[in-house]
Design an enzyme around this catalytic site. Sequence first.
Site, mmCIF file in Angstrom:
data_model
loop_
_atom_site.group_PDB
_atom_site.id
_atom_site.type_symbol
_atom_site.label_atom_id
_atom_site.label_comp_id
_atom_site.label_asym_id
_atom_site.label_seq_id
_atom_site.Cartn_x
_atom_site.Cartn_y
_atom_site.Cartn_z
ATOM 1 N N GLY A 88 -14.557 14.183 133.114
ATOM 2 C CA GLY A 88 -13.294 14.301 131.859
ATOM 3 C C GLY A 88 -14.246 14.196 130.225
ATOM 4 N N GLY B 266 -16.933 16.483 129.795
ATOM 5 C CA GLY B 266 -17.375 17.817 129.132
ATOM 6 C C GLY B 266 -16.387 18.886 128.680
ATOM 7 C CB CYS C 200 -14.515 18.821 131.150
ATOM 8 S SG CYS C 200 -12.507 18.531 132.274
#
Length: 355
Positions: A189, A191, A194
């Site tokens: 999570g 990124g 993302c």
Amino acid sequence: MHIEESIKLDFKDVLIRPKRSTLSSRSGVDIHREFIFHHSGARYHGIPVIASNMDTTGTMEMARALGKHGLSAALHKHFPEDELVEFFRSLKEGASMPGGLPTSRAFYSMGIGKSDHEKFAAVMSRCDNAIEYVCIDVANGYTEHFINFVKKVRGQFPHLTIMAGNVVTGDMTEELILAGADIVKVGIGPGSVCTTRKMTGVGYPQLSAVIECADAAHGLGGQICADGGCVVPGDLAKGFGAGADFIMLGGMLAGHDECEGEVVERDGKQFKRFYGMSSRTAMEKYSGGVALYRASEGKEVLVPYRGPVADTLQDILGGVRSACTYVGAHKLKELTKRTTFIRVTQQLNEVFGKS
């Protein structure tokens, strides 16, 4: 239901405390690392920064460009078989070919489906086993099927250096190393494109994930790769200081000539598209759309066009070298031993705006 009360931290929550140093210049810092991998027994020497295996950054052009500077790239998993064969054959011939680079600079990436395994076996056979580094990549590294797939690849190709993930806890880091992974990829999570945390509520602050997974991996002779969450060069210094052996970058390497996609113009400014591999854009491109049983867990953005990646590398690596001088680390491998984190509520003075 259980609530874990201990505080978990992200890169933005800490700074590195400076310490006395005998270094007189950033040029005196060696940011290369050397490893002998636990399972493959292969020897690595290079700058342990890897371009993410997203189709925008994990390109063959990026692998060649980074290889010239001692860095690595993980190719994205959607290249046609013939292109992969040609590319890895060129690696085997090394610098004698135009654009050739050492094998240590490129990872073959794959998922865990039957077709992924069949494609990999075919490429491996056709390129005369030139592939030395493999990234087995899934969004959720907590499934039994994933663990069994890592075991299968390790059993069939004992010489391979395998990077596998993603996970964020020590127990699964240990499980993956025992299953045959040399490097465990850490991050769920963090990124920039993302949206897993938004869509699922699942995740783990990246700094704490790196600290905990590094501790678990090093106890078994393995390494970790911190994947995601780096926004500025100082975040790489924090990641290495927290115990990461490798750091994977996506957004920080997006927007360059070596990235896939055309330059687009908006209001007189130039941009390149960048999107997550679980985004609607990626799934429409490679899977015909978002499957009925799932949701998109990524987004698409336009990032400013930044020209060749070489200039950005100078900023990134210069920042890491400078961090080492602030704590007296002559070599990158010393950084974690010289790092003390202090918790903060603010990173920067932004009176004149964010920069």
